[in-house]
Write a protein that holds these residues in place. Sequence first.
Motif, PDB file in Angstrom:
ATOM      1  N   GLU A  82       0.872  -1.200   0.053  1.00 14.60           N
ATOM      2  CA  GLU A  82       0.086   0.074   0.039  1.00 14.60           C
ATOM      3  C   GLU A  82       1.065   1.076   0.075  1.00 14.60           C
ATOM      4  O   GLU A  82       0.670   2.334  -0.508  1.00 14.60           O
ATOM      5  CB  GLU A  82      -1.066  -0.206   1.149  1.00 14.60           C
ATOM      6  N   LEU A  83       1.894   1.345   0.664  1.00 17.06           N
ATOM      7  CA  LEU A  83       2.856   2.380   0.801  1.00 17.06           C
ATOM      8  C   LEU A  83       3.376   2.718  -0.642  1.00 17.06           C
ATOM      9  O   LEU A  83       3.748   3.761  -1.048  1.00 17.06           O
ATOM     10  CB  LEU A  83       3.848   2.333   1.597  1.00 17.06           C
ATOM     11  N   ARG A  84       3.889   1.614  -1.180  1.00 19.92           N
ATOM     12  CA  ARG A  84       4.204   1.665  -2.583  1.00 19.92           C
ATOM     13  C   ARG A  84       3.232   2.151  -3.570  1.00 19.92           C
ATOM     14  O   ARG A  84       3.829   2.544  -4.579  1.00 19.92           O
ATOM     15  CB  ARG A  84       5.118   0.494  -3.040  1.00 19.92           C
ATOM     16  N   LYS A  85       2.351   1.781  -3.514  1.00 16.88           N
ATOM     17  CA  LYS A  85       0.970   2.116  -4.243  1.00 16.88           C
ATOM     18  C   LYS A  85       0.808   3.564  -4.307  1.00 16.88           C
ATOM     19  O   LYS A  85       0.488   4.273  -5.361  1.00 16.88           O
ATOM     20  CB  LYS A  85      -0.001   1.165  -3.980  1.00 16.88           C
ATOM     21  N   LYS A  86       1.079   4.312  -3.347  1.00 15.77           N
ATOM     22  CA  LYS A  86       0.996   5.764  -3.101  1.00 15.77           C
ATOM     23  C   LYS A  86       1.851   6.676  -3.784  1.00 15.77           C
ATOM     24  O   LYS A  86       1.423   7.624  -4.069  1.00 15.77           O
ATOM     25  CB  LYS A  86       1.061   5.913  -1.410  1.00 15.77           C
ATOM     26  N   LYS A  87       2.941   5.959  -3.762  1.00 12.28           N
ATOM     27  CA  LYS A  87       4.039   6.708  -4.526  1.00 12.28           C
ATOM     28  C   LYS A  87       3.910   6.949  -6.030  1.00 12.28           C
ATOM     29  O   LYS A  87       3.193   6.640  -6.750  1.00 12.28           O
ATOM     30  CB  LYS A  87       5.606   6.019  -4.287  1.00 12.28           C
TER      31      LYS A  87
END
Length: 87
Positions: A82-87
């Motif tokens: 999820e953190l990577r997807k937000k970038k």
Amino acid sequence: MTISAMWTDETRPSKRIERILRGKIRMEDEDEGIQSACRKYIYDGAVSILAIEGKEARNKALSRVPVLIRPYIEMEARRIYELRKKK
């Protein structure tokens, strides 16, 4: 004068961490310091799982993780995803 060992195999922190990561004891059964140390290895495991190409291959790799630690790796992998997807 005899010097007694500071740690036994049962109390040595590295052995306690190893028992959790190998799925021999539940993470909740250890104290906060040991749990905290395990989180680094859980993070590393989640990153390794996410690096595997293909959903089927990732699921196969996850199935080899001990049952007691698998939920932690799955949660961490979702968090990282999820953190990577937000970038």
